[in-house]
Design an enzyme around this catalytic site. Sequence first.
Site, PDB file in Angstrom:
ATOM      1  N   CYS A 193      51.451  39.285  46.324  1.00 46.86           N
ATOM      2  CA  CYS A 193      50.812  39.306  47.639  1.00 46.86           C
ATOM      3  C   CYS A 193      51.624  38.480  48.636  1.00 46.86           C
ATOM      4  O   CYS A 193      51.527  37.247  48.657  1.00 46.86           O
ATOM      5  CB  CYS A 193      49.381  38.766  47.523  1.00 46.86           C
ATOM      6  SG  CYS A 193      48.520  38.694  49.102  1.00 46.86           S
ATOM      7  N   CYS A 253      49.612  36.486  51.119  1.00 42.43           N
ATOM      8  CA  CYS A 253      49.042  35.259  50.554  1.00 42.43           C
ATOM      9  C   CYS A 253      50.127  34.190  50.361  1.00 42.43           C
ATOM     10  O   CYS A 253      49.909  33.030  50.678  1.00 42.43           O
ATOM     11  CB  CYS A 253      48.413  35.523  49.182  1.00 42.43           C
ATOM     12  SG  CYS A 253      47.371  36.984  49.118  1.00 42.43           S
ATOM     13  N   ASP A 254      51.256  34.567  49.806  1.00 39.65           N
ATOM     14  CA  ASP A 254      52.216  33.573  49.308  1.00 39.65           C
ATOM     15  C   ASP A 254      53.540  33.510  50.065  1.00 39.65           C
ATOM     16  O   ASP A 254      54.349  32.611  49.804  1.00 39.65           O
ATOM     17  CB  ASP A 254      52.503  33.849  47.821  1.00 39.65           C
ATOM     18  CG  ASP A 254      51.241  33.719  46.977  1.00 39.65           C
ATOM     19  OD1 ASP A 254      50.379  32.904  47.333  1.00 39.65           O
ATOM     20  OD2 ASP A 254      51.118  34.448  45.980  1.00 39.65           O
TER      21      ASP A 254
HETATM   22  P1  FAD Z   1      37.723  40.297  43.112  1.00 37.96           P
HETATM   23  O1  FAD Z   1      38.103  38.965  43.630  1.00 37.96           O
HETATM   24  O2  FAD Z   1      38.766  41.104  42.419  1.00 37.96           O
HETATM   25  O3  FAD Z   1      36.471  40.095  42.144  1.00 37.96           O
HETATM   26  C1  FAD Z   1      36.010  41.139  41.355  1.00 37.96           C
HETATM   27  C2  FAD Z   1      34.831  40.631  40.544  1.00 37.96           C
HETATM   28  O4  FAD Z   1      34.236  41.738  39.879  1.00 37.96           O
HETATM   29  C3  FAD Z   1      35.182  39.623  39.453  1.00 37.96           C
HETATM   30  O5  FAD Z   1      34.240  38.587  39.450  1.00 37.96           O
HETATM   31  C4  FAD Z   1      35.029  40.422  38.151  1.00 37.96           C
HETATM   32  O6  FAD Z   1      34.654  39.625  37.046  1.00 37.96           O
HETATM   33  C5  FAD Z   1      33.909  41.357  38.559  1.00 37.96           C
HETATM   34  N1  FAD Z   1      33.803  42.576  37.749  1.00 37.96           N
HETATM   35  C6  FAD Z   1      34.746  43.532  37.518  1.00 37.96           C
HETATM   36  N2  FAD Z   1      34.244  44.469  36.696  1.00 37.96           N
HETATM   37  C7  FAD Z   1      32.964  44.103  36.410  1.00 37.96           C
HETATM   38  C8  FAD Z   1      31.922  44.649  35.608  1.00 37.96           C
HETATM   39  N3  FAD Z   1      32.100  45.774  34.917  1.00 37.96           N
HETATM   40  N4  FAD Z   1      30.731  43.995  35.542  1.00 37.96           N
HETATM   41  C9  FAD Z   1      30.528  42.861  36.237  1.00 37.96           C
HETATM   42  N5  FAD Z   1      31.474  42.301  37.026  1.00 37.96           N
HETATM   43  C10 FAD Z   1      32.672  42.905  37.089  1.00 37.96           C
HETATM   44  N6  FAD Z   1      43.594  36.781  49.585  1.00 37.96           N
HETATM   45  C11 FAD Z   1      43.581  35.975  50.665  1.00 37.96           C
HETATM   46  O7  FAD Z   1      42.872  36.254  51.632  1.00 37.96           O
HETATM   47  N7  FAD Z   1      44.323  34.820  50.694  1.00 37.96           N
HETATM   48  C12 FAD Z   1      45.095  34.410  49.648  1.00 37.96           C
HETATM   49  O8  FAD Z   1      45.773  33.375  49.713  1.00 37.96           O
HETATM   50  C13 FAD Z   1      45.099  35.237  48.488  1.00 37.96           C
HETATM   51  N8  FAD Z   1      45.839  34.889  47.412  1.00 37.96           N
HETATM   52  C14 FAD Z   1      45.813  35.680  46.304  1.00 37.96           C
HETATM   53  C15 FAD Z   1      46.544  35.284  45.192  1.00 37.96           C
HETATM   54  C16 FAD Z   1      46.520  36.039  44.042  1.00 37.96           C
HETATM   55  C17 FAD Z   1      47.308  35.581  42.836  1.00 37.96           C
HETATM   56  C18 FAD Z   1      45.767  37.257  44.011  1.00 37.96           C
HETATM   57  C19 FAD Z   1      45.750  38.092  42.751  1.00 37.96           C
HETATM   58  C20 FAD Z   1      45.057  37.669  45.123  1.00 37.96           C
HETATM   59  C21 FAD Z   1      45.072  36.894  46.279  1.00 37.96           C
HETATM   60  N9  FAD Z   1      44.363  37.266  47.412  1.00 37.96           N
HETATM   61  C22 FAD Z   1      44.331  36.450  48.510  1.00 37.96           C
HETATM   62  C23 FAD Z   1      43.595  38.526  47.458  1.00 37.96           C
HETATM   63  C24 FAD Z   1      42.109  38.228  47.186  1.00 37.96           C
HETATM   64  O9  FAD Z   1      42.016  37.470  46.004  1.00 37.96           O
HETATM   65  C25 FAD Z   1      41.319  39.524  47.053  1.00 37.96           C
HETATM   66  O10 FAD Z   1      41.482  40.309  48.212  1.00 37.96           O
HETATM   67  C26 FAD Z   1      39.835  39.224  46.845  1.00 37.96           C
HETATM   68  O11 FAD Z   1      39.643  38.380  45.738  1.00 37.96           O
HETATM   69  C27 FAD Z   1      39.042  40.505  46.655  1.00 37.96           C
HETATM   70  O12 FAD Z   1      37.713  40.141  46.452  1.00 37.96           O
HETATM   71  P2  FAD Z   1      36.655  41.098  45.725  1.00 37.96           P
HETATM   72  O13 FAD Z   1      35.384  40.336  45.768  1.00 37.96           O
HETATM   73  O14 FAD Z   1      36.718  42.437  46.313  1.00 37.96           O
HETATM   74  O15 FAD Z   1      37.166  41.262  44.227  1.00 37.96           O
END
Ligand code: FAD
Length: 315
Positions: free
Chosen positions: A133, A136-137
């Site tokens: 990303c 992000c980084d």
């Molecule tokens: P996610 O964070 O992916 O969460 C998904 C959730 O769903 C998890 O809790 C998982 O356990 C749950 N889940 C999945 N399947 C199931 C199931 N079958 N039953 C129950 N629960 C389930 N964004 C920024 O804005 N700034 C940053 O600095 C940044 N840094 C990042 C660094 C890294 C290394 C990564 C990988 C991403 C980064 N991002 C950053 C992006 C950001 O993390 C994502 O855009 C954000 O987390 C998405 O949120 P979400 O809630 O959609 O999903």
Amino acid sequence: MIENVLIIGAGPAGYTAGIYAARANLSPILFEGTQPGGQLMTTTDVENFPGFPDGVQGPEMMQLFRAQAERFGTRIVSDFIDRVDFSTRPFKVWDSRGRLHEARSIIIATGASAMYLGLPSEERLQGRGVSACATCDGFFFRGKDVMVVGGGDTALEEALFLSNMTNKVYLVHRRDQFRGSKIMQQRALSNPKIEVVWNSTIDEVIGEDKVTAVRLKDVQTGETREQSIDGVFVAIGHKPATALFQGQLELDQKGYILTHEGTRTSVEGVFAAGDVQDTVYRQAITAAGSGCMAAIDAERWLAGIAEEASAGAAS
Ligand code: FAD
Ligand code: NAP
């Protein structure tokens, strides 16, 4: 017992949906899956989430999200959802122990994950120079030399973004043609800071505590060479966590949940928020924003069916 709102996922989108649904008196239940806190649990500094002028560690921020969701009464369950049936209402979901949960509305926030090359050295150095990303980084690599892997729009976009802050960007692609759109190709190819390395893959990421170089392999000749580098950005695509919803909801070709009019999915009463339905932005703030939208959409939808039911009973 039939739940009003059942949330699947505990990242920024799921927790925010929990905060809003709980404050709307809907007493939501949230299943957090195998990665409570979501993708940000795997990172260190988050510097672009508003409200944290000095930055915040990803896990710390997600602990705050969780506490805020719980404060208003979101019931958080440490289990994952294994199976769903959205064909009739109330909707049915089963957890990993086979227990059935029924709900009038569902918010899906299961996220997506970046695809990686699958090298052990890449995994070992994740967060130590290997990232998926640039938004992000990228900031951590100001003035340095970085490499982007991939040939689609994401890789072209990441390379262009990184060219604004780094000294040099090597764009490594396994073929001699990009897959990305023509306009993005033109922008990348005409950018003096971007050097394309065609027909090549990364064989190994090198470095003890942080990335110092990569071993590149020419896929046509098989020859390998080392290239000094400070950071590697893998941009070969993302995979949404939607296997569970195949055959239940309309998905796009890559498996993302299709949404319309806010967070509505193809099944009335089922809403999707965050990366699981976002092919473009994939940021914590946008995920949180759409979690808020999903909770408001669910609340209004529930109010609508309650009105219909009372009108039906009165007539
Ligand atoms: P996610 O964070 O992916 O969460 C998904 C959730 O769903 C998890 O809790 C998982 O356990 C749950 N889940 C999945 N399947 C199931 C199931 N079958 N039953 C129950 N629960 C389930 N964004 C920024 O804005 N700034 C940053 O600095 C940044 N840094 C990042 C660094 C890294 C290394 C990564 C990988 C991403 C980064 N991002 C950053 C992006 C950001 O993390 C994502 O855009 C954000 O987390 C998405 O949120 P979400 O809630 O959609 O999903
Ligand atoms: P993508 O289009 O699937 O491209 C993935 C790229 O990674 C391809 O070039 C592929 O190579 C390469 N790749 C895949 N696996 C690899 C591996 N193991 N090793 C090395 N290279 C590998 O994915 P994307 O770039 O993330 O784009 C996804 C969608 O979002 C696309 O529809 C895209 O147009 C869209 N998007 C649009 C924009 C924009 O318009 N600004 C920005 C980002 C994304 P091959 O080409 O050889 O298969």
